[in-house]
Scaffold this motif. Sequence first.
Motif, PDB file in Angstrom:
ATOM      1  N   ALA A 196       0.830  -1.207   0.000  1.00  0.00           N
ATOM      2  CA  ALA A 196       0.000   0.000   0.000  1.00  0.00           C
ATOM      3  C   ALA A 196       0.865   1.257   0.000  1.00  0.00           C
ATOM      4  CB  ALA A 196      -0.929  -0.003   1.213  1.00  0.00           C
ATOM      5  N   ALA A 197       1.941   1.251   0.782  1.00  0.00           N
ATOM      6  CA  ALA A 197       2.818   2.416   0.847  1.00  0.00           C
ATOM      7  C   ALA A 197       3.517   2.657  -0.485  1.00  0.00           C
ATOM      8  CB  ALA A 197       3.853   2.233   1.964  1.00  0.00           C
ATOM      9  N   ALA A 198       3.975   1.585  -1.127  1.00  0.00           N
ATOM     10  CA  ALA A 198       4.650   1.726  -2.416  1.00  0.00           C
ATOM     11  C   ALA A 198       3.674   2.196  -3.493  1.00  0.00           C
ATOM     12  CB  ALA A 198       5.293   0.406  -2.821  1.00  0.00           C
ATOM     13  N   ARG A 199       2.468   1.668  -3.473  1.00  0.00           N
ATOM     14  CA  ARG A 199       1.464   2.109  -4.439  1.00  0.00           C
ATOM     15  C   ARG A 199       1.143   3.592  -4.245  1.00  0.00           C
ATOM     16  NH1 ARG A 199      -2.285  -1.054  -7.261  1.00  0.00           N
ATOM     17  NH2 ARG A 199      -1.753  -3.266  -7.446  1.00  0.00           N
ATOM     18  N   ASP A 200       0.995   4.018  -2.992  1.00  0.00           N
ATOM     19  CA  ASP A 200       0.736   5.436  -2.715  1.00  0.00           C
ATOM     20  C   ASP A 200       1.873   6.308  -3.251  1.00  0.00           C
ATOM     21  OD1 ASP A 200      -1.643   4.843  -1.443  1.00  0.00           O
ATOM     22  OD2 ASP A 200      -0.828   5.010   0.594  1.00  0.00           O
ATOM     23  N   HIS A 201       3.101   5.830  -3.061  1.00  0.00           N
ATOM     24  CA  HIS A 201       4.276   6.568  -3.509  1.00  0.00           C
ATOM     25  C   HIS A 201       4.282   6.746  -5.024  1.00  0.00           C
ATOM     26  CE1 HIS A 201       8.357   7.909  -3.960  1.00  0.00           C
ATOM     27  NE2 HIS A 201       8.777   6.766  -4.489  1.00  0.00           N
ATOM     28  N   ILE A 202       4.058   5.682  -5.765  1.00  0.00           N
ATOM     29  CA  ILE A 202       4.072   5.761  -7.224  1.00  0.00           C
ATOM     30  C   ILE A 202       2.870   6.540  -7.739  1.00  0.00           C
ATOM     31  CG2 ILE A 202       4.072   4.443  -9.371  1.00  0.00           C
ATOM     32  CD1 ILE A 202       6.679   4.339  -7.692  1.00  0.00           C
ATOM     33  N   ARG A 203       1.729   6.397  -7.080  1.00  0.00           N
ATOM     34  CA  ARG A 203       0.541   7.151  -7.494  1.00  0.00           C
ATOM     35  C   ARG A 203       0.780   8.655  -7.347  1.00  0.00           C
ATOM     36  NH1 ARG A 203      -3.027   5.133  -3.944  1.00  0.00           N
ATOM     37  NH2 ARG A 203      -2.994   3.149  -5.063  1.00  0.00           N
ATOM     38  N   ALA A 204       1.429   9.051  -6.247  1.00  0.00           N
ATOM     39  CA  ALA A 204       1.733  10.468  -6.035  1.00  0.00           C
ATOM     40  C   ALA A 204       2.730  10.967  -7.075  1.00  0.00           C
ATOM     41  CB  ALA A 204       2.284  10.675  -4.630  1.00  0.00           C
ATOM     42  N   ALA A 205       3.738  10.152  -7.379  1.00  0.00           N
ATOM     43  CA  ALA A 205       4.716  10.528  -8.402  1.00  0.00           C
ATOM     44  C   ALA A 205       4.043  10.676  -9.761  1.00  0.00           C
ATOM     45  CB  ALA A 205       5.827   9.487  -8.469  1.00  0.00           C
ATOM     46  N   GLY A 206       3.115   9.780 -10.062  1.00  0.00           N
ATOM     47  CA  GLY A 206       2.392   9.858 -11.329  1.00  0.00           C
ATOM     48  C   GLY A 206       1.543  11.110 -11.431  1.00  0.00           C
ATOM     49  N   ARG A 207       0.885  11.486 -10.344  1.00  0.00           N
ATOM     50  CA  ARG A 207       0.082  12.716 -10.357  1.00  0.00           C
ATOM     51  C   ARG A 207       0.960  13.932 -10.638  1.00  0.00           C
ATOM     52  NH1 ARG A 207      -2.638  10.346  -5.831  1.00  0.00           N
ATOM     53  NH2 ARG A 207      -1.341  11.564  -4.402  1.00  0.00           N
ATOM     54  N   GLU A 208       2.139  13.964 -10.004  1.00  0.00           N
ATOM     55  CA  GLU A 208       3.055  15.083 -10.230  1.00  0.00           C
ATOM     56  C   GLU A 208       3.546  15.098 -11.672  1.00  0.00           C
ATOM     57  OE1 GLU A 208       5.577  18.363  -9.804  1.00  0.00           O
ATOM     58  OE2 GLU A 208       3.811  17.680  -8.686  1.00  0.00           O
ATOM     59  N   ARG A 209       3.859  13.928 -12.208  1.00  0.00           N
ATOM     60  CA  ARG A 209       4.332  13.855 -13.587  1.00  0.00           C
ATOM     61  C   ARG A 209       3.263  14.329 -14.561  1.00  0.00           C
ATOM     62  NH1 ARG A 209       9.227  13.816 -15.460  1.00  0.00           N
ATOM     63  NH2 ARG A 209       9.842  12.168 -14.016  1.00  0.00           N
ATOM     64  N   LEU A 210       2.009  13.927 -14.352  1.00  0.00           N
ATOM     65  CA  LEU A 210       0.921  14.351 -15.245  1.00  0.00           C
ATOM     66  C   LEU A 210       0.631  15.838 -15.086  1.00  0.00           C
ATOM     67  CD1 LEU A 210      -1.445  11.268 -14.849  1.00  0.00           C
ATOM     68  CD2 LEU A 210      -0.182  11.937 -16.908  1.00  0.00           C
ATOM     69  N   ARG A 211       0.774  16.341 -13.869  1.00  0.00           N
ATOM     70  CA  ARG A 211       0.576  17.785 -13.653  1.00  0.00           C
ATOM     71  C   ARG A 211       1.599  18.579 -14.468  1.00  0.00           C
ATOM     72  NH1 ARG A 211       2.679  21.900 -11.009  1.00  0.00           N
ATOM     73  NH2 ARG A 211       4.387  20.649 -10.135  1.00  0.00           N
ATOM     74  N   ARG A 212       2.838  18.126 -14.461  1.00  0.00           N
ATOM     75  CA  ARG A 212       3.877  18.798 -15.247  1.00  0.00           C
ATOM     76  C   ARG A 212       3.584  18.714 -16.739  1.00  0.00           C
ATOM     77  NH1 ARG A 212       9.922  17.633 -12.985  1.00  0.00           N
ATOM     78  NH2 ARG A 212       9.654  18.346 -10.843  1.00  0.00           N
ATOM     79  N   LEU A 213       3.075  17.566 -17.148  1.00  0.00           N
ATOM     80  CA  LEU A 213       2.776  17.376 -18.561  1.00  0.00           C
ATOM     81  C   LEU A 213       1.689  18.347 -19.015  1.00  0.00           C
ATOM     82  CD1 LEU A 213       3.683  15.493 -20.867  1.00  0.00           C
ATOM     83  CD2 LEU A 213       1.767  14.011 -20.284  1.00  0.00           C
ATOM     84  N   VAL A 214       0.680  18.527 -18.180  1.00  0.00           N
ATOM     85  CA  VAL A 214      -0.403  19.463 -18.513  1.00  0.00           C
ATOM     86  C   VAL A 214       0.125  20.889 -18.562  1.00  0.00           C
ATOM     87  CG1 VAL A 214      -2.544  20.479 -17.640  1.00  0.00           C
ATOM     88  CG2 VAL A 214      -2.243  18.003 -17.620  1.00  0.00           C
ATOM     89  N   GLN A 215       0.972  21.258 -17.601  1.00  0.00           N
ATOM     90  CA  GLN A 215       1.544  22.607 -17.582  1.00  0.00           C
ATOM     91  C   GLN A 215       2.395  22.861 -18.831  1.00  0.00           C
ATOM     92  OE1 GLN A 215       3.659  22.945 -13.859  1.00  0.00           O
ATOM     93  NE2 GLN A 215       1.926  23.913 -12.846  1.00  0.00           N
ATOM     94  N   ALA A 216       3.167  21.843 -19.219  1.00  0.00           N
ATOM     95  CA  ALA A 216       4.044  22.004 -20.390  1.00  0.00           C
ATOM     96  C   ALA A 216       3.236  22.129 -21.677  1.00  0.00           C
ATOM     97  CB  ALA A 216       4.998  20.823 -20.479  1.00  0.00           C
ATOM     98  N   GLY A 217       2.055  21.471 -21.675  1.00  0.00           N
ATOM     99  CA  GLY A 217       1.235  21.517 -22.885  1.00  0.00           C
ATOM    100  C   GLY A 217       0.510  22.826 -23.048  1.00  0.00           C
TER     101      GLY A 217
END
Length: 217
Positions: A196-217
């Motif tokens: 659960a902790a590892a999934r939370d960690h990767i999910r948070a990283a993914g949200r940040e990555r997608l946020r950056r992608l939207v900003q860059a677009g």
Amino acid sequence: MFADVQPARSLAGQAYARLRAAIDAGELRPGMRLREEDLAARLEMSRTPLREAVRRLEAEGFFTRDSRTLVVMTLDHQAVSELYAMREVLEGTVAAFAARHASEGEVALLRDLHGIEAGLLACPQELARHNERFHSTLYGAAHNRYLLKALNALRDARALLGSSTLLDSARAAQAHAEHDAIVSAVEARDPAKAEAAARDHIRAAGRERLRRLVQAG
């Protein structure tokens, strides 16, 4: 004839390795447009072995073509979402396996690496490199060769994501806390909490990555 063929293959292999290293290091960034003659000059070799290396990188999805121009592949929103969905599943499984199978020495090393990480929060580039060491140690602690192969394949794709999300200080601090939760669960030998902790960690990283992608677009 064979004596002439082997050096060409060796040079192509060298070209491939150096281009992959440049992608991994961020020297060849997603979306960058390239000319084969410039790459040949950069590598100080003829275009024949370079072309073989480029064809291999195209087949593996690192390069694409825009007309005749070579372009470093950029992952779109859907591809990034799919990548992090797989990372969440695999890294959650890794953490659960590590909670079951890690040696005491491996558990202690994970805690040591987490402690070192605390001192690197103000050094983003070194923190990003250390993050790879932390995750590699966690992967090894799972003691499953097939899981490791799957994670290494994803690591190749991650080279196309661009700069680490840990370059953002707020995300770095959050990730440090998430790593603590993973290590604590592994120390407690609690596979469910570790996953659960590892999934939370990767999910948070993914949200940040997608946020950056939207900003860059």
